[in-house]
Structure formats: structure tokens, C-alpha cells
Write a protein that holds these residues in place. Structure first.
Motif, mmCIF file in Angstrom:
data_model
loop_
_atom_site.group_PDB
_atom_site.id
_atom_site.type_symbol
_atom_site.label_atom_id
_atom_site.label_comp_id
_atom_site.label_asym_id
_atom_site.label_seq_id
_atom_site.Cartn_x
_atom_site.Cartn_y
_atom_site.Cartn_z
ATOM 1 N N VAL A 1 81.028 67.809 34.207
ATOM 2 C CA VAL A 1 82.129 68.303 35.048
ATOM 3 C C VAL A 1 82.499 67.252 36.092
ATOM 4 O O VAL A 1 83.679 66.942 36.284
ATOM 5 C CB VAL A 1 81.755 69.643 35.713
ATOM 6 C CG1 VAL A 1 82.789 70.040 36.758
ATOM 7 C CG2 VAL A 1 81.621 70.737 34.670
ATOM 8 N N ASN A 2 81.494 66.706 36.763
ATOM 9 C CA ASN A 2 81.771 65.693 37.781
ATOM 10 C C ASN A 2 82.428 64.457 37.190
ATOM 11 O O ASN A 2 83.338 63.884 37.792
ATOM 12 C CB ASN A 2 80.482 65.318 38.518
ATOM 13 C CG ASN A 2 80.027 66.421 39.454
ATOM 14 O OD1 ASN A 2 80.814 67.221 39.929
ATOM 15 N ND2 ASN A 2 78.737 66.472 39.716
ATOM 16 N N SER B 1 100.738 67.977 36.564
ATOM 17 C CA SER B 1 100.493 66.820 35.708
ATOM 18 C C SER B 1 99.720 67.135 34.432
ATOM 19 O O SER B 1 99.659 66.311 33.532
ATOM 20 C CB SER B 1 99.714 65.765 36.494
ATOM 21 O OG SER B 1 98.399 66.220 36.762
ATOM 22 N N GLY B 2 99.083 68.313 34.360
ATOM 23 C CA GLY B 2 98.282 68.651 33.187
ATOM 24 C C GLY B 2 96.860 68.133 33.269
ATOM 25 O O GLY B 2 96.069 68.318 32.349
ATOM 26 N N ALA C 1 93.271 69.011 31.275
ATOM 27 C CA ALA C 1 92.463 67.976 30.621
ATOM 28 C C ALA C 1 90.995 68.117 31.009
ATOM 29 O O ALA C 1 90.102 67.982 30.166
ATOM 30 C CB ALA C 1 92.971 66.590 30.992
ATOM 31 N N ILE C 2 90.737 68.420 32.268
ATOM 32 C CA ILE C 2 89.365 68.628 32.730
ATOM 33 C C ILE C 2 88.774 69.849 32.040
ATOM 34 O O ILE C 2 87.654 69.809 31.526
ATOM 35 C CB ILE C 2 89.321 68.801 34.264
ATOM 36 C CG1 ILE C 2 89.729 67.501 34.956
ATOM 37 C CG2 ILE C 2 87.926 69.240 34.721
ATOM 38 C CD1 ILE C 2 89.976 67.649 36.443
ATOM 39 N N ARG D 1 81.267 72.822 26.521
ATOM 40 C CA ARG D 1 79.869 72.546 26.872
ATOM 41 C C ARG D 1 79.113 73.804 27.254
ATOM 42 O O ARG D 1 77.928 73.902 26.979
ATOM 43 C CB ARG D 1 79.791 71.524 27.988
ATOM 44 C CG ARG D 1 80.275 70.165 27.551
ATOM 45 C CD ARG D 1 80.034 69.146 28.645
ATOM 46 N NE ARG D 1 80.490 67.854 28.210
ATOM 47 C CZ ARG D 1 79.692 66.950 27.649
ATOM 48 N NH1 ARG D 1 78.432 67.236 27.434
ATOM 49 N NH2 ARG D 1 80.166 65.798 27.283
ATOM 50 N N GLY D 2 79.757 74.744 27.876
ATOM 51 C CA GLY D 2 79.085 75.998 28.235
ATOM 52 C C GLY D 2 78.757 76.849 27.027
ATOM 53 O O GLY D 2 77.778 77.594 27.019
ATOM 54 N N LYS D 3 79.535 76.715 25.973
ATOM 55 C CA LYS D 3 79.331 77.489 24.754
ATOM 56 C C LYS D 3 78.249 76.880 23.874
ATOM 57 O O LYS D 3 77.716 77.545 22.997
ATOM 58 C CB LYS D 3 80.629 77.587 23.970
ATOM 59 C CG LYS D 3 81.709 78.335 24.724
ATOM 60 C CD LYS D 3 83.006 78.305 23.957
ATOM 61 C CE LYS D 3 84.117 78.915 24.800
ATOM 62 N NZ LYS D 3 85.407 78.762 24.165
ATOM 63 N N ASP D 4 77.928 75.591 24.071
ATOM 64 C CA ASP D 4 76.943 74.910 23.238
ATOM 65 C C ASP D 4 75.568 75.567 23.309
ATOM 66 O O ASP D 4 74.829 75.567 22.332
ATOM 67 C CB ASP D 4 76.805 73.433 23.628
ATOM 68 C CG ASP D 4 78.044 72.632 23.252
ATOM 69 O OD1 ASP D 4 78.846 73.135 22.440
ATOM 70 O OD2 ASP D 4 78.188 71.514 23.773
#
Length: 57
Positions: free
Chosen positions: A18-19, A39-40, A44-45, A52-55
Motif C-alpha cells: 500500500v505504501n 486523475s484516476g 490505480a492505487i 492482495r487482501g484476497k490472497d
């Protein structure tokens, strides 16, 4: 499916991801800061770290 064990969630790796994603998208000047919300880059983040949280499930 009942025999499947949940994966391990690596909290430190998630926080680092995240960072890192935020650091790549952070505005570099005042003009970019003014345009940031449209800007979108927020999407993108979210896209970069969203899976990653679902992994660990």
C-alpha cells in the motif's frame, strides 16, 4: 471445500504494498495535487493493492 485451509495474510507485506503504491502516485507539485481527485490515480492505487487482501483467503 471444507478441507481447504485459509492462506496466511502477511500484514507487513500488505502495508508495504500500500505504501509503495501510494508513493508511486503521490502528487509531485501543486498542479498535480489540484488535479489528483480527477486523475484516476486513486483507482490505480486501489487496483494495485486490491487483490492482495484476497490472497490470504
Amino acid at each position: 471445500m471444507n478441507a481447504a485451509k485459509p492462506g496466511e495474510f502477511d500484514k507487513a507485506a500488505f502495508i508495504k504494498a500500500v505504501n509503495d503504491a501510494i508513493a508511486k502516485q503521490v502528487p509531485k507539485n501543486l498542479q498535480e495535487a489540484d488535479e489528483f481527485s480527477g486523475s484516476g490515480k486513486v483507482d490505480a492505487i486501489k487496483g494495485e493493492v486490491g487483490g492482495r487482501g484476497k490472497d490470504g483467503k
